[in-house]
Design an enzyme around this catalytic site. Structure first.
Site, PDB file in Angstrom:
ATOM      1  CD  GLU A   1    -123.611 -42.904   7.635  1.00 21.24           C
ATOM      2  OE1 GLU A   1    -123.493 -41.055   7.274  1.00 21.24           O
ATOM      3  OE2 GLU A   1    -123.593 -43.708   8.454  1.00 21.24           O
TER       4      GLU A   1
ATOM      5  CG  HIS B   1    -132.256 -47.928  13.780  1.00 21.88           C
ATOM      6  ND1 HIS B   1    -132.514 -47.199  14.608  1.00 21.88           N
ATOM      7  CD2 HIS B   1    -130.188 -48.138  14.451  1.00 21.88           C
ATOM      8  CE1 HIS B   1    -131.528 -46.067  14.626  1.00 21.88           C
ATOM      9  NE2 HIS B   1    -130.578 -46.618  14.530  1.00 21.88           N
TER      10      HIS B   1
END
Lengths: 326, 344, 78
Positions: B68, B137
């Site tokens: 990322e 998450h």
């Protein structure tokens, strides 16, 4: 490919310009900071990471670059900015935080940007790698010529961003060169103390790309190695890791006395600029008279730039609120 | 502003509506490309890019390694050099690994360069919990992103807004983040379709500006402010309150940065009572910013203290009864509204 | 009149799916080849397109479990 006489003279002139600017910046930096060292005081506040000794890494690479190319530097950018052709007056003004600076005073010493020569900085270690490779990707996508070069320290190469970007740059065969300036110190920590391999050139194996290590802090040798890496990039053969041995002659930033280095070690360091000067004269690349003229010209340019920086106005305080969004 | 009635009667999910906007813009502008994990072959973990690799090719819909920091940096550089990238980060929780590139580079390059370099970069990010995906998450982290200057954030609550806000994001020359709560994307494996999130969507293009809130339902007794999924909680709460003779106004922030502070103040000036609902953590959150709008302009418009309904300041628990205890829901909004009305 | 059938090759396994939503309300005029419904099978969202042009008649409501080969509705000529 060896540098021509003209290129060698250019390299010397750029190194000298960087050095003379750094010398004057060093003097100006201490104004207002004695007897008490308060970083926020004086006409040149903040941190100041100077390039004494590292000038060859900038000129050996930038000698090959043109208008289509792009260069990203780190928090120690002066020598790279100057070799890249950043406007010297506007650069000095930016260091002083003046409204005539490259960014109108919004960036400062670690955030020098000059779009006219596609130059930018990253104040965060190694994090300019991504943007540098991204410019290379854009050139490729747009079908335009031009490569991108990213400058990092040997310590910066320990950062995750370095590895992520090298992998992708090689995977996608981007026209990109990652320069590693091995000045042997990440602030106070040596390469041997931080890095398990002796040379980042070895990382090129991990990323299936080309890599070189150039010893000696020698502009001519750096020029040759950089030429090989840049030519590969221009031909679409993918990125390179170009690791260059260099010398950090001062501390990490002004105010760091580098007490962690032994006196013997410091005494053994060689300044590359007088060495290159002597070589150019000995090899009769330039005459004494022309050298004197060059040096006078550099002094004049640097004097004018510093004067411009000092005498320019500060931006209006409320200009701080502008330019957040395009 | 009431939702315009569409002429085609197409009910689209938010995922599909957002994708429609992306495809339309990509067909017009060859400089737009998508980059991220699983965007090409898979079509995005949340279906954001289904079919796009087939239409635009691997050169414009790019699958990346799990890097990322690397690919957001690359996208930032590409934007600086004239491209208009769209970066997908499937779960907002992953901004941790690459936050530097977002908040120190993409958000600040225009400013630090004195306006020399624009960064026309759009990020597509999924957020939110309520389906037992636990602490790493299920977060929202809207306030975390909203807090740093240089970022524009859109949080559409239905498919009509999803498409209109995506067009606006893609036409903006700055870092824009288009964020959708996972449980309202319109994905069956995240729960049944929330009817109020599935709107009729016109086939033609339209752009919804930043900084324009939306009144989904007018009312006079209490203002319920929300965004994303909490707009739908508020709509259900308003129905329940109506059954008890309480008229609630539902205001959707639509964009967090810039926030439509005028609309908030206008609504609360009318009703005199404020409930703010947010699935993000309570402390220093969007709810606090909404309250600040009132207290800074004129707290005297309030007839009673405002009430915030947000996720408590704990990591999100896995076990269903514990997570449900923490999550905002229509009943909690009903209770909050009654509290501010002095009824229990 | 054309049946709207869940195609046998729409997904690989023999698992059941769920009718997630109808894109158009009952009685709408739809065009052949355009999207008319979404189905969910495990972690995939699948598309159902109109087999013919005409008026949509819905037989199966959303959230119903469906199988391959099942008739979900019809398209009547206009």
């Amino acid at each position: 490919m060896k540098p021509t006489a003209k290129q060698r003279i250019w390299m010397y002139e750029m190194m000298l310009t960087s050095r003379k600017l750094d010398e004057q910046v060093f003097e100006a930096y201490w104004e207002g900071k004695k007897p008490v060292f308060n970083m926020g005081k004086g006409p040149l506040p903040g941190e100041m990471h100077q390039s004494f000794g590292q000038e060859p890494t900038a000129v050996g690479v930038c000698a090959h670059l043109g208008a289509d190319d792009a260069v990203g530097a780190g928090h120690r950018p002066h020598h790279v900015a100057i070799a890249r052709g950043v406007n010297l007056k506007r650069m000095a003004a930016e260091l002083f935080g003046k409204k005539t600076g490259l960014s109108g005073g919004r960036g400062g010493h670690m955030h020098l940007y000059d779009k006219s020569v596609s130059f930018f900085c990253s104040g965060i270690i190694a994090e300019g790698m991504g943007p540098g490779a991204g410019i290379a990707l854009a050139r490729k996508m747009q079908g335009k010529p031009g490569i991108a070069v990213s400058y990092n320290g040997e310590g910066a190469a320990n950062q995750g961003a370095f590895h992520e970007v090298m992998n992708m740059a090689s995977l996608w065969k981007l026209p990109f060169v990652a320069v590693i300036e091995d000045n042997k110190y990440a602030v106070s920590v040596t390469k041997a103390e931080s890095t398990v391999v002796p040379s980042w050139k070895r990382a090129s194996g991990a990323y299936a790309c080309y890599g070189e290590y150039v010893a000696g802090n020698d502009p001519d040798l750096i020029f040759e190695a950089a030429g090989r890496c840049i030519e590969r990039a221009r031909k679409g053969e993918g990125p390179s890791i170009l690791e260059i041995e260099t010398e950090r002659l001062h501390g990490h930033f002004i105010g760091d006395s580098a007490g962690y280095r032994s006196k013997e070690e410091v005494a053994a360091q060689k300044d590359p600029i007088p060495l290159y000067r002597k070589r150019l004269l000995d090899e009769k690349v330039i005459s004494e008279a022309d050298m004197a003229a060059l040096e006078a010209r550099v002094k004049k340019d640097v004097d004018e730039a510093m004067k411009f920086g000092r005498e320019s106005d500060y931006p209006a305080p409320n200009e701080a609120l502008e330019r957040v969004f395009a | 502003m009431a939702q315009p009635v569409a002429d085609t009667g197409r009910s689209l999910t938010m995922a599909r509506a957002g994708r429609e906007a992306v495809i339309a813009e990509m067909r017009k502008n060859p400089n737009i490309f998508v980059i991220g994990e699983d965007v090409a072959k898979l079509g995005g973990v949340f279906g954001t890019t289904v079919g796009m690799a087939d239409e635009f090719g691997a050169g414009r819909v790019i699958d990346t390694p799990i890097s990322e920091t690397g690919f957001i940096g690359i996208a930032t550089g590409a934007a600086m050099a004239g491209m208009r990238p769209i970066v997908e980060i499937a779960f907002v929780d992953f901004i941790g690994v690459c936050f530097n590139q977002i908040f120190n580079f993409a958000a600040k390059t225009h400013y630090m360069s004195g306006g020399q370099f624009k960064v026309p970069l759009t990020m597509m990010i999924g957020y939110g919990g309520g389906y037992n995906d636990a602490a790493q998450h299920s977060q929202c982290l809207i306030a975390t992103l909203a807090h740093v200057p240089g970022i524009r954030i859109a949080t559409p609550a239905d498919s009509y807004d999803a498409k209109g806000l995506m067009h606006t994001c893609l036409r903006d020359d700055n870092l824009t983040i288009w964020m959708v709560h996972k449980r309202i994307w319109g994905l069956g494996w995240l729960g049944t379709a929330l009817k109020t999130a599935i709107a009729t969507v016109p086939e033609e293009e339209y752009a919804i500006p930043f900084g324009q809130a939306r009144i989904w339902r007018e009312g006079k007794d209490v203002t319920l402010v929300g965004y994303g999924i909490t707009v739908h909680h508020a709509l259900q709460a308003a129905d329940k309150l109506a059954a008890e003779g309480i008229s609630a106004e539902v205001l959707d922030l639509r964009t967090i940065v810039p926030m439509d502070r005028d609309a908030i103040f206008k609504s609360v000036s009318k009703t005199g009572r404020l409930v703010v609902a947010d699935e993000d953590y309570l402390n220093c959150g969007v709810t606090a910013e909404v309250l600040a709008v009132i207290t800074e302009r004129d707290p005297r418009v309030l007839k009673a203290p405002a009430v915030r309904v947000a996720f408590p300041d704990v990591p999100i628990p896995f076990s269903r009864p514990m997570e449900d205890f923490c999550l905002p829901d229509p009943d909690k909004l009903v209770a909050a509204a009654k509290k501010t009305l002095g009824k229990s | 009149m054309t049946d709207i059938v869940v195609p046998a090759d729409l997904w690989d396994t023999e698992d059941e799916g769920v009718l997630f939503l109808w894109v158009y309300p009952d009685g709408s005029i739809v065009e052949k080849g355009k999207l008319i419904a979404e189905l969910t099978v495990e972690k995939a969202q699948l598309e159902l397109t109109a087999p013919a042009s005409g008026r949509l008649k819905i037989r199966v409501a959303p959230e119903t479990i469906i199988r391959k080969g099942q008739v979900l509705g019809t398209i009547e000529p206009v």
